[in-house]
Design a protein around this motif. Sequence first.
Motif, PDB file in Angstrom:
ATOM      1  N   ARG A 187       0.652  -1.189  -0.065  1.00  0.00           N
ATOM      2  CA  ARG A 187       0.007   0.081   0.061  1.00  0.00           C
ATOM      3  C   ARG A 187       0.939   1.290  -0.059  1.00  0.00           C
ATOM      4  O   ARG A 187       0.328   2.466  -0.307  1.00  0.00           O
ATOM      5  CB  ARG A 187      -1.058   0.040   1.041  1.00  0.00           C
ATOM      6  CG  ARG A 187      -1.959  -1.060   1.300  1.00  0.00           C
ATOM      7  CD  ARG A 187      -2.720  -1.021   0.155  1.00  0.00           C
ATOM      8  NE  ARG A 187      -3.950  -2.083   0.272  1.00  0.00           N
ATOM      9  CZ  ARG A 187      -4.412  -2.694  -0.729  1.00  0.00           C
ATOM     10  NH1 ARG A 187      -4.218  -2.421  -1.904  1.00  0.00           N
ATOM     11  NH2 ARG A 187      -5.529  -3.707  -0.380  1.00  0.00           N
ATOM     12  N   GLU A 188       2.045   1.485   0.479  1.00  0.00           N
ATOM     13  CA  GLU A 188       2.870   2.491   0.302  1.00  0.00           C
ATOM     14  C   GLU A 188       2.868   3.045  -1.116  1.00  0.00           C
ATOM     15  O   GLU A 188       2.961   4.218  -1.303  1.00  0.00           O
ATOM     16  CB  GLU A 188       4.147   2.123   0.743  1.00  0.00           C
ATOM     17  CG  GLU A 188       5.433   1.639   0.232  1.00  0.00           C
ATOM     18  CD  GLU A 188       5.248   0.044  -0.300  1.00  0.00           C
ATOM     19  OE1 GLU A 188       5.981  -0.258  -1.086  1.00  0.00           O
ATOM     20  OE2 GLU A 188       4.071  -0.434   0.044  1.00  0.00           O
ATOM     21  N   ASP A 189       3.076   2.074  -1.867  1.00  0.00           N
ATOM     22  CA  ASP A 189       3.139   2.628  -3.230  1.00  0.00           C
ATOM     23  C   ASP A 189       1.649   3.123  -4.185  1.00  0.00           C
ATOM     24  O   ASP A 189       1.631   4.390  -4.506  1.00  0.00           O
ATOM     25  CB  ASP A 189       3.601   1.340  -4.446  1.00  0.00           C
ATOM     26  CG  ASP A 189       3.037   0.155  -4.144  1.00  0.00           C
ATOM     27  OD1 ASP A 189       2.010   0.090  -3.502  1.00  0.00           O
ATOM     28  OD2 ASP A 189       3.253  -0.731  -4.701  1.00  0.00           O
ATOM     29  N   ALA A 190       0.636   2.438  -3.333  1.00  0.00           N
ATOM     30  CA  ALA A 190      -0.700   3.081  -3.854  1.00  0.00           C
ATOM     31  C   ALA A 190      -0.761   4.450  -3.246  1.00  0.00           C
ATOM     32  O   ALA A 190      -1.409   5.264  -3.882  1.00  0.00           O
ATOM     33  CB  ALA A 190      -1.892   2.134  -3.302  1.00  0.00           C
ATOM     34  N   ASP A 191      -0.266   4.650  -1.768  1.00  0.00           N
ATOM     35  CA  ASP A 191      -0.617   5.741  -1.161  1.00  0.00           C
ATOM     36  C   ASP A 191      -0.046   7.046  -1.937  1.00  0.00           C
ATOM     37  O   ASP A 191      -0.594   7.824  -2.021  1.00  0.00           O
ATOM     38  CB  ASP A 191       0.044   5.696   0.217  1.00  0.00           C
ATOM     39  CG  ASP A 191       0.171   7.048   0.790  1.00  0.00           C
ATOM     40  OD1 ASP A 191      -0.832   7.733   1.214  1.00  0.00           O
ATOM     41  OD2 ASP A 191       1.283   7.207   1.137  1.00  0.00           O
ATOM     42  N   LEU A 192       1.350   6.731  -2.295  1.00  0.00           N
ATOM     43  CA  LEU A 192       2.066   7.600  -3.020  1.00  0.00           C
ATOM     44  C   LEU A 192       1.477   8.056  -4.342  1.00  0.00           C
ATOM     45  O   LEU A 192       1.466   9.282  -4.498  1.00  0.00           O
ATOM     46  CB  LEU A 192       3.648   7.344  -3.410  1.00  0.00           C
ATOM     47  CG  LEU A 192       4.404   8.201  -4.233  1.00  0.00           C
ATOM     48  CD1 LEU A 192       4.664   9.439  -3.389  1.00  0.00           C
ATOM     49  CD2 LEU A 192       5.704   7.624  -4.404  1.00  0.00           C
ATOM     50  N   ALA A 193       1.087   7.135  -5.089  1.00  0.00           N
ATOM     51  CA  ALA A 193       0.282   7.441  -6.224  1.00  0.00           C
ATOM     52  C   ALA A 193      -0.930   8.246  -6.224  1.00  0.00           C
ATOM     53  O   ALA A 193      -0.999   9.425  -6.981  1.00  0.00           O
ATOM     54  CB  ALA A 193      -0.078   6.128  -7.077  1.00  0.00           C
ATOM     55  N   LEU A 194      -1.943   8.257  -4.904  1.00  0.00           N
ATOM     56  CA  LEU A 194      -2.939   9.102  -4.724  1.00  0.00           C
ATOM     57  C   LEU A 194      -2.102  10.355  -4.404  1.00  0.00           C
ATOM     58  O   LEU A 194      -3.099  11.404  -4.784  1.00  0.00           O
ATOM     59  CB  LEU A 194      -3.568   8.400  -3.774  1.00  0.00           C
ATOM     60  CG  LEU A 194      -4.631   7.187  -3.915  1.00  0.00           C
ATOM     61  CD1 LEU A 194      -5.345   6.585  -2.718  1.00  0.00           C
ATOM     62  CD2 LEU A 194      -5.347   7.346  -5.295  1.00  0.00           C
TER      63      LEU A 194
END
Length: 344
Positions: A187-194
């Motif tokens: 989820r750290e990558d999804a969080d950054l993308a958002l």
Amino acid sequence: MTTEMTRETNAASPGEPHRETGPAVTVVIPTIGRPSLAATLAAVGRVHGHGPEVIVVDDRPGESLEPLTVPGRVRVLRSGGRGPAAARNAGWRAATTPWVVFLDDDVVPGPGWARALTDDLARLPDNVGGSQGRLEVPLPADRRPTDAERNTAGLAGAHWITADMAYRRTALETSGGFDERFPGAYREDADLALRVERAGFSLVKGERLTRHPVRDDGFWSSVRLQRGNASDALMRHVHGPDWRVIIGGHPGRLRRHALTTGMGLLALTLAATGGRRRRLAAAAGLAWLGLTAEFARARIAPGPRTPEEIVRMAVTSVVIPPVACAQRIAGEARVRTGTTGRRS
């Protein structure tokens, strides 16, 4: 050849603006020292005798560690075992190029990857903050995939994951980089993308190809994956209750896991009291058994159905629901008490 380096800074003379130096792209690879790192580095490749700068961030905990064995052109930093988000932050902040591409240490970029990366990034408008590579997960051709293999195969359709994700440096700077409150590679990558998108940048898919081999992480790998439920709590806290819809994710089974766990606990509690409540305990126990059997069947049916896989699915299907619930409760508690760690 082994190279061990610390972060370098390019100091400008007083009154002179900072100038970016080096190649146009820096490749950042966080690692915990897995043997697969060698194949990742070998596949990054060179173009006309020149290749992108490569920074490997050694995220193994501890001080007295054997240096990583890497090619001489690779720069190595240490992040002290603080997790992949912190390791990637250390890597991109040490880079000086306008683009930074993040690779995992267990992927293998395809032939001509460096040239394809250059083509993907060339002439992108300034409002594009990131470019994702195409991810391929090779599965066995002679049998159905196992549950673990299907989980890995799901990465091929995921959005903006850092198995192969290039970000414009200005997008990273504007968004603040990875949120280091996410402890694992989830989820750290999804969080950054958002957050990059909310900062006004768009994200696109590129044409370069990277392969993500399936590895055997052991009997209990599916149980360990439930740690991600704690990260889901942080995603809800940061991005609101509709965060799954925004990232294009599926609803998950947490509610059903909670029902299964509740029926099991109820059955045990009523059975312990004895007396007339034994019938209620039996009913709750049957409900728990039915829910557990349904979960196991859903995992066994699409797989190879070998004796080993059936046993693994049966055992872990009993363990996963309470572990998933415990991880989510722990994550919610950390969010509410402010003990999730520091924000990058």
